[in-house]
Design a protein around this motif. Structure first.
Motif, PDB file in Angstrom:
ATOM      1  N   LEU A   1      10.912   0.127 -13.833  1.00  0.00           N
ATOM      2  CA  LEU A   1      10.291  -0.447 -12.647  1.00  0.00           C
ATOM      3  C   LEU A   1       9.215   0.487 -12.103  1.00  0.00           C
ATOM      4  O   LEU A   1       8.113   0.044 -11.743  1.00  0.00           O
ATOM      5  N   ALA A   2       9.527   1.767 -12.031  1.00  0.00           N
ATOM      6  CA  ALA A   2       8.547   2.732 -11.529  1.00  0.00           C
ATOM      7  C   ALA A   2       7.298   2.755 -12.410  1.00  0.00           C
ATOM      8  O   ALA A   2       6.167   2.798 -11.911  1.00  0.00           O
ATOM      9  N   LYS A   3       7.490   2.694 -13.717  1.00  0.00           N
ATOM     10  CA  LYS A   3       6.345   2.683 -14.637  1.00  0.00           C
ATOM     11  C   LYS A   3       5.497   1.449 -14.411  1.00  0.00           C
ATOM     12  O   LYS A   3       4.254   1.526 -14.389  1.00  0.00           O
TER      13      LYS A   3
ATOM     14  N   LEU B   1       6.826   6.802  -8.715  1.00  0.00           N
ATOM     15  CA  LEU B   1       7.687   7.900  -9.137  1.00  0.00           C
ATOM     16  C   LEU B   1       9.128   7.418  -9.188  1.00  0.00           C
ATOM     17  O   LEU B   1       9.600   6.761  -8.259  1.00  0.00           O
ATOM     18  N   TYR B   2       9.822   7.761 -10.271  1.00  0.00           N
ATOM     19  CA  TYR B   2      11.264   7.493 -10.342  1.00  0.00           C
ATOM     20  C   TYR B   2      12.012   8.811 -10.216  1.00  0.00           C
ATOM     21  O   TYR B   2      11.643   9.818 -10.823  1.00  0.00           O
ATOM     22  N   VAL B   3      13.104   8.794  -9.430  1.00  0.00           N
ATOM     23  CA  VAL B   3      13.993   9.950  -9.342  1.00  0.00           C
ATOM     24  C   VAL B   3      15.435   9.486  -9.515  1.00  0.00           C
ATOM     25  O   VAL B   3      15.829   8.451  -8.973  1.00  0.00           O
ATOM     26  N   HIS B   4      16.193  10.244 -10.270  1.00  0.00           N
ATOM     27  CA  HIS B   4      17.625   9.971 -10.375  1.00  0.00           C
ATOM     28  C   HIS B   4      18.290  10.426  -9.087  1.00  0.00           C
ATOM     29  O   HIS B   4      18.109  11.548  -8.634  1.00  0.00           O
TER      30      HIS B   4
ATOM     31  N   HIS C   1       3.681  13.722  -3.784  1.00  0.00           N
ATOM     32  CA  HIS C   1       2.842  13.071  -2.768  1.00  0.00           C
ATOM     33  C   HIS C   1       2.518  13.949  -1.566  1.00  0.00           C
ATOM     34  O   HIS C   1       1.696  13.557  -0.732  1.00  0.00           O
ATOM     35  N   GLY C   2       3.174  15.098  -1.442  1.00  0.00           N
ATOM     36  CA  GLY C   2       2.856  16.012  -0.357  1.00  0.00           C
ATOM     37  C   GLY C   2       3.473  15.680   0.981  1.00  0.00           C
ATOM     38  O   GLY C   2       3.328  16.451   1.942  1.00  0.00           O
ATOM     39  N   ARG C   3       4.188  14.554   1.057  1.00  0.00           N
ATOM     40  CA  ARG C   3       4.754  14.144   2.336  1.00  0.00           C
ATOM     41  C   ARG C   3       5.780  13.045   2.112  1.00  0.00           C
ATOM     42  O   ARG C   3       5.862  12.463   1.032  1.00  0.00           O
TER      43      ARG C   3
ATOM     44  N   GLY D   1       0.761  -1.244   0.000  1.00  0.00           N
ATOM     45  CA  GLY D   1       0.000   0.000   0.000  1.00  0.00           C
ATOM     46  C   GLY D   1       0.787   1.288   0.000  1.00  0.00           C
ATOM     47  O   GLY D   1       0.200   2.376   0.000  1.00  0.00           O
ATOM     48  N   ALA D   2       2.115   1.211  -0.009  1.00  0.00           N
ATOM     49  CA  ALA D   2       2.924   2.428   0.026  1.00  0.00           C
ATOM     50  C   ALA D   2       2.973   3.106  -1.336  1.00  0.00           C
ATOM     51  O   ALA D   2       2.911   2.441  -2.381  1.00  0.00           O
ATOM     52  N   GLU D   3       3.111   4.425  -1.303  1.00  0.00           N
ATOM     53  CA  GLU D   3       3.511   5.169  -2.496  1.00  0.00           C
ATOM     54  C   GLU D   3       5.038   5.175  -2.480  1.00  0.00           C
ATOM     55  O   GLU D   3       5.651   5.850  -1.638  1.00  0.00           O
ATOM     56  N   VAL D   4       5.640   4.385  -3.346  1.00  0.00           N
ATOM     57  CA  VAL D   4       7.091   4.254  -3.313  1.00  0.00           C
ATOM     58  C   VAL D   4       7.739   5.240  -4.282  1.00  0.00           C
ATOM     59  O   VAL D   4       7.193   5.551  -5.343  1.00  0.00           O
ATOM     60  N   VAL D   5       8.904   5.721  -3.876  1.00  0.00           N
ATOM     61  CA  VAL D   5       9.724   6.567  -4.736  1.00  0.00           C
ATOM     62  C   VAL D   5      10.968   5.751  -5.071  1.00  0.00           C
ATOM     63  O   VAL D   5      11.775   5.429  -4.190  1.00  0.00           O
ATOM     64  N   VAL D   6      11.092   5.377  -6.333  1.00  0.00           N
ATOM     65  CA  VAL D   6      12.189   4.542  -6.815  1.00  0.00           C
ATOM     66  C   VAL D   6      13.364   5.455  -7.124  1.00  0.00           C
ATOM     67  O   VAL D   6      13.302   6.284  -8.030  1.00  0.00           O
ATOM     68  N   ALA D   7      14.451   5.306  -6.385  1.00  0.00           N
ATOM     69  CA  ALA D   7      15.601   6.195  -6.536  1.00  0.00           C
ATOM     70  C   ALA D   7      16.838   5.388  -6.896  1.00  0.00           C
ATOM     71  O   ALA D   7      17.156   4.397  -6.243  1.00  0.00           O
ATOM     72  N   ASP D   8      17.552   5.831  -7.934  1.00  0.00           N
ATOM     73  CA  ASP D   8      18.737   5.090  -8.384  1.00  0.00           C
ATOM     74  C   ASP D   8      19.501   5.940  -9.387  1.00  0.00           C
ATOM     75  O   ASP D   8      19.017   6.987  -9.828  1.00  0.00           O
TER      76      ASP D   8
END
Length: 256
Positions: free
Chosen positions: A46-48, A53-56, A76-78, A30-37
């Motif tokens: 993977l994020a798609k 969300l993907y962030v470099h 996500h606001g938080r 249930g988490a909103e994950v932020v994929v960072a790499d």
């Protein structure tokens, strides 16, 4: 109901290996994950797939951390959680380790973890969680991985200090200490399209059967389940602690 419903969690080094499995499990819970790499193609794909969300993020770069946190908050606001998973390993005896190599490991493993805590914690709501990825070598020694072991010992120190300093805000900070896990770090065949990665994994099982009481190499999914435990309310009264997940390797060597 998922164990992480409504929570926003950044996972570093998330494009493959332990980070990928953590992202997949957290999203399923249930988490909103932020994929960072730094592996942009793999991370974005993977994020798609997960609708995330993907962030470099080069964890050794302060500006990348600021950008990643801003992107997460804009989306996500938080921010409720952080898993400092990114890390690198180099094999060398201490006396043969060039300073540049040592500092490269320090910058990714140790400085990356420090910057993650320092940048994300102020933006986190009260009651957040931080999970730092240390290592089996963070609680013992191992020849030929001096730089790596030094950084993982340091991560345990950072974990304890952060737990003390952030406790007033009910932000819990813990560390995972994996032993040998079947990822590209332990099994480089996973990165070689011409190699038989499954056979390489079986070979690692045969090797670790002699060292690990449970008789096999660990799976990244198993580490992900520990990261989930430390990021959800199941561990609500735990902070500042290292959790060894190594199949019993640290317990000792059997001579039978």
């Amino acid at each position: 109901m998922g164990k992480l419903d409504g929570r926003v969690v950044i996972v570093t080094g998330a494009a493959r290996g332990q980070g990928e499995q953590e992202v997949r499990l957290f999203a399923a819970e249930g988490a909103e994950v932020v994929v960072a790499d730094v592996l942009d193609d793999q991370g974005a794909a993977l994020a798609k797939e997960l609708g995330a969300l993907y962030v470099h993020l080069d964890v050794s770069e302060e500006s990348d951390w600021r950008s990643a946190v801003a992107a997460a908050r804009d989306a996500h606001g938080r921010i409720d959680g952080l898993v400092n998973n990114a890390g690198i390993l180099r094999f060398n005896s201490l006396v043969d380790t060039p300073l540049d190599e040592f500092m490269q490991v320090v910058r990714v493993n140790q400085v990356g973890c420090f910057l993650g805590i320092r940048t994300v914690a102020p933006e986190m709501g009260d009651g957040g969680t931080i999970v730092n990825t240390a290592s089996y070598t963070g609680v013992t020694g191992m020849a030929a991985v001096g730089a790596y072991a030094a950084t993982k010992h340091a991560i345990l120190g950072l974990t304890r200090v952060a737990a003390l300093e952030l406790a007033a805000r009910k932000i819990r900070v813990n560390a995972m200490c994996p032993g040998a896990i079947d990822t590209a770090m332990s099994n480089p065949a996973q990165l070689d399209p011409a190699a038989d990665a499954e056979e390489a994994s079986r070979g690692l099982d045969r090797f670790y059967r002699k060292l690990v009481p449970l008789g096999r190499i660990g799976k990244p999914e198993e580490v992900a389940r520990l990261a989930l435990f430390l990021s959800c309310d199941d561990s609500s009264y735990i902070t500042g602690q290292p959790f060894v997940i190594d199949g019993g390797w640290l317990a000792g060597v059997s001579i039978v």
